[in-house]
Design a protein around this motif. Sequence first.
Motif, PDB file in Angstrom:
ATOM      1  N   UNK A 440      44.875 -31.245  24.907  1.00 27.57           N
ATOM      2  CA  UNK A 440      45.314 -30.268  23.918  1.00 27.57           C
ATOM      3  C   UNK A 440      46.564 -29.557  24.414  1.00 27.57           C
ATOM      4  N   UNK A 441      47.468 -29.265  23.492  1.00 26.39           N
ATOM      5  CA  UNK A 441      48.662 -28.501  23.826  1.00 26.39           C
ATOM      6  C   UNK A 441      48.310 -27.019  23.920  1.00 26.39           C
ATOM      7  N   UNK A 442      48.824 -26.377  24.952  1.00 24.94           N
ATOM      8  CA  UNK A 442      48.602 -24.948  25.164  1.00 24.94           C
ATOM      9  C   UNK A 442      49.968 -24.283  25.316  1.00 24.94           C
ATOM     10  N   UNK A 443      50.176 -23.170  24.609  1.00 23.98           N
ATOM     11  CA  UNK A 443      51.413 -22.398  24.729  1.00 23.98           C
ATOM     12  C   UNK A 443      51.107 -21.087  25.440  1.00 23.98           C
ATOM     13  N   UNK A 444      51.876 -20.791  26.493  1.00 27.51           N
ATOM     14  CA  UNK A 444      51.766 -19.526  27.205  1.00 27.51           C
ATOM     15  C   UNK A 444      52.911 -18.638  26.740  1.00 27.51           C
ATOM     16  N   UNK A 445      52.583 -17.435  26.302  1.00 31.44           N
ATOM     17  CA  UNK A 445      53.564 -16.574  25.653  1.00 31.44           C
ATOM     18  C   UNK A 445      53.612 -15.208  26.322  1.00 31.44           C
ATOM     19  N   UNK A 452      53.440  -7.263  18.486  1.00 33.24           N
ATOM     20  CA  UNK A 452      52.061  -7.630  18.154  1.00 33.24           C
ATOM     21  C   UNK A 452      52.051  -9.097  17.728  1.00 33.24           C
ATOM     22  N   UNK A 453      51.621  -9.958  18.633  1.00 28.56           N
ATOM     23  CA  UNK A 453      51.624 -11.392  18.351  1.00 28.56           C
ATOM     24  C   UNK A 453      50.218 -11.867  18.005  1.00 28.56           C
ATOM     25  N   UNK A 454      50.137 -12.865  17.156  1.00 29.09           N
ATOM     26  CA  UNK A 454      48.860 -13.511  16.869  1.00 29.09           C
ATOM     27  C   UNK A 454      49.070 -15.014  16.847  1.00 29.09           C
ATOM     28  N   UNK A 455      48.025 -15.746  17.185  1.00 35.39           N
ATOM     29  CA  UNK A 455      48.112 -17.213  17.163  1.00 35.39           C
ATOM     30  C   UNK A 455      48.417 -17.710  15.756  1.00 35.39           C
ATOM     31  N   UNK A 456      47.853 -17.040  14.760  1.00 37.71           N
ATOM     32  CA  UNK A 456      48.080 -17.443  13.374  1.00 37.71           C
ATOM     33  C   UNK A 456      49.556 -17.382  13.020  1.00 37.71           C
ATOM     34  N   UNK A 457      50.193 -16.268  13.345  1.00 38.97           N
ATOM     35  CA  UNK A 457      51.608 -16.109  13.005  1.00 38.97           C
ATOM     36  C   UNK A 457      52.475 -17.098  13.764  1.00 38.97           C
ATOM     37  N   UNK A 458      52.153 -17.345  15.020  1.00 35.76           N
ATOM     38  CA  UNK A 458      52.936 -18.296  15.808  1.00 35.76           C
ATOM     39  C   UNK A 458      52.787 -19.717  15.259  1.00 35.76           C
ATOM     40  N   UNK A 459      51.549 -20.093  14.885  1.00 34.10           N
ATOM     41  CA  UNK A 459      51.344 -21.425  14.301  1.00 34.10           C
ATOM     42  C   UNK A 459      52.129 -21.566  12.994  1.00 34.10           C
ATOM     43  N   UNK A 472      50.782 -26.219  19.201  1.00 34.48           N
ATOM     44  CA  UNK A 472      49.763 -25.952  20.223  1.00 34.48           C
ATOM     45  C   UNK A 472      48.408 -25.606  19.607  1.00 34.48           C
ATOM     46  N   UNK A 473      47.359 -26.106  20.219  1.00 33.10           N
ATOM     47  CA  UNK A 473      46.013 -25.768  19.760  1.00 33.10           C
ATOM     48  C   UNK A 473      45.638 -24.367  20.206  1.00 33.10           C
ATOM     49  N   UNK A 474      46.150 -23.958  21.372  1.00 32.70           N
ATOM     50  CA  UNK A 474      45.784 -22.667  21.950  1.00 32.70           C
ATOM     51  C   UNK A 474      47.031 -21.890  22.350  1.00 32.70           C
ATOM     52  N   UNK A 475      46.981 -20.575  22.195  1.00 34.61           N
ATOM     53  CA  UNK A 475      48.065 -19.685  22.609  1.00 34.61           C
ATOM     54  C   UNK A 475      47.494 -18.671  23.603  1.00 34.61           C
ATOM     55  N   UNK A 502      43.085 -15.787  25.326  1.00 33.83           N
ATOM     56  CA  UNK A 502      43.723 -16.329  24.129  1.00 33.83           C
ATOM     57  C   UNK A 502      44.260 -15.233  23.227  1.00 33.83           C
ATOM     58  N   UNK A 503      45.399 -15.516  22.608  1.00 38.94           N
ATOM     59  CA  UNK A 503      45.882 -14.635  21.551  1.00 38.94           C
ATOM     60  C   UNK A 503      44.910 -14.705  20.391  1.00 38.94           C
ATOM     61  N   UNK A 504      44.604 -13.578  19.795  1.00 35.67           N
ATOM     62  CA  UNK A 504      43.671 -13.558  18.674  1.00 35.67           C
ATOM     63  C   UNK A 504      44.283 -14.201  17.447  1.00 35.67           C
ATOM     64  N   UNK A 505      43.447 -14.861  16.653  1.00 35.96           N
ATOM     65  CA  UNK A 505      43.871 -15.365  15.359  1.00 35.96           C
ATOM     66  C   UNK A 505      43.698 -14.262  14.342  1.00 35.96           C
ATOM     67  N   UNK A 506      44.657 -14.158  13.415  1.00 34.20           N
ATOM     68  CA  UNK A 506      44.573 -13.116  12.395  1.00 34.20           C
ATOM     69  C   UNK A 506      43.313 -13.247  11.566  1.00 34.20           C
ATOM     70  N   UNK A 507      42.783 -14.459  11.477  1.00 28.20           N
ATOM     71  CA  UNK A 507      41.609 -14.687  10.639  1.00 28.20           C
ATOM     72  C   UNK A 507      40.324 -14.843  11.442  1.00 28.20           C
ATOM     73  N   UNK A 508      40.403 -14.614  12.773  1.00 28.49           N
ATOM     74  CA  UNK A 508      39.255 -14.908  13.616  1.00 28.49           C
ATOM     75  C   UNK A 508      38.078 -13.959  13.364  1.00 28.49           C
TER      76      UNK A 508
END
Length: 593
Positions: A440-445, A452-459, A472-475, A502-508
């Motif tokens: 799986x691809x992982x992005x380190x940010x 205020x970053x979220x995995x949802x917005x980055x995806x 990336x599957x994971x941030x 992990x960065x939180x997903x906006x919809x998590x």
Amino acid sequence: MIAHKLRSIAARIAAHAAAAPNNIAVTDSQSHLTYADLDRRSSALAALLRQAGAAQDCCVGVLVERSSAFVIAALAIMKSGAAYLPIDASTPVDRIATILADAETIALLTSSSQARTLPPGVWHVIELDGADDVPAAAIEDFKVDPSSLAYVIYTSGSTGQPKGVEITHASLCNLVEWHLSAFDVTTNDRASQVANFGFDAAGWEIWPYLAAGANVLIVDDVTRRSPETLRDWIVSEKITIGFVPTAIAEQLIRMNWPAESDLRVLLTGGDMLRNRPIPGLPFAVINNYGPTECTVVATSGLVAPEGDAEGTPSIGRPIPNALAFVLDDESRPVAPGQPGELCLGGAIVGRGYRNRRELTARQFVEYAPEGGQSLRVYRTGDRARLLENGEVAYLGRMDDQVKVRGYRIELGEIAAHLNRFPGVEASIAAVRDAGTSSAALVAYVVAARDAQLSATKLREFLTRSLPDYMIPALFVSIAQMPVTVNGKLDKAALPEATADKLLNDASVNGVSNGVVAEANGMQRRISALVASILGRPSIDANENFFMLGGHSMLGVELVARIRDTFGVKLTLRQLFTAPTVAALSNEVARLAK
């Protein structure tokens, strides 16, 4: 019997059209295309392309869904004298525009619906929907300069921009000649077409078989993603020879197959093959290796089943007119059995990168083997060693380029796009469980102050410019980039992608677009689907699909099963933004209203 050594692939196909016009050339999920129809329709389209300025070494893009239309279009482009530029239909619009502009594309063959989604450009758009109305035109001059371009394929680039690999007719014909001879292809063969059209293996799945007068069968998008369904399709369609990417092959060669299967050869490649086939399979398994820059296949070899050999399968020996060298940092041959960089030479080597002279000069270099003449070789960036039996053992990448489920990815390109997101101070991409089917691809940010970053917005941001397989599957959120004492990035010090980092997903939290899923059976049904696909007994509603080992290939299967179960038009990108059972249930509930 039709002689194979004609002037071009187009001429070979025309010869079959004249000798057996009603034989089936291409089959897709909707129709059958005869050799006569393929020849006639591609000639008519080629005439249009010549009027639009198609000529030697010009690029003409092809952007179509999975159907025989791709084969008609690509053949027409080669008949016109130009090089075809395949673009996968799932590619983001911005990336399509970038590729078309970078290649200096003079025309684009596509459908009317897809044409409406594209930004304007200098290229001439020809909508294939109306191409059948074009009067047939005779394109009888099949002579091509062997050094002219047959196709251009774009791959990931470390600068954030994709790069186009130029392959000549001479190299393509060498691939075809080897394939026909190595696998005894005849007019009776039924060959599968599984790869994305934007992947170089797609041409390998098409041109050798049409050059032989065989039948190419294009599998539908859902079937090709599921190993079990694909196996059943191969058996029911009486496929005799076919290619599948490594990630799929590793599952197919561990399955039981009916003895009445017509499959005699299963070809694979695109990643490191780690498993051997179980004993008793009714077909031969052939492992192949070759970067896009070296015309799909550079080495090839039979994979012995379990019990007959030990260790990781090799990538075989160089195909005819190909040469393989394992060199050290000073471009000197290493001792047999020692690791080094794999460099490839001979007829397989492409011309270079389109409009990238410096990059071409860096990767395509002159090499003079001891006692031999200087020749042009491609530096693959792959680690390998030569075995005592003359085969080559693949050991992995030497740089920041990786392969995930058969796709070649420059990790630097992902980071380059992430760094453009407001609030991202720095980033780096990596691969978790590299070389395995769960890679799986992982992005380190690193977030900027007060961002205020979220995995949802980055995806969502990345899907505008990158294909799904590069998302990336994971941030993972980190305070700063780890460095060594000499100031270089210390990749080994990057933390594990554990849930707490992990960065939180906006919809998590279970809310998606203002719709809250009712506490009914929907979550339980979706949870069961996710668990089944991931091979787990159960899934908690707030667990992340990607954190549990999910990836884009499994995501496609999950999306298809949710569509079938709930009758909604869910997309893979919606799974990226709603990766938990809770959030996904809310999204399905919203779509069902």
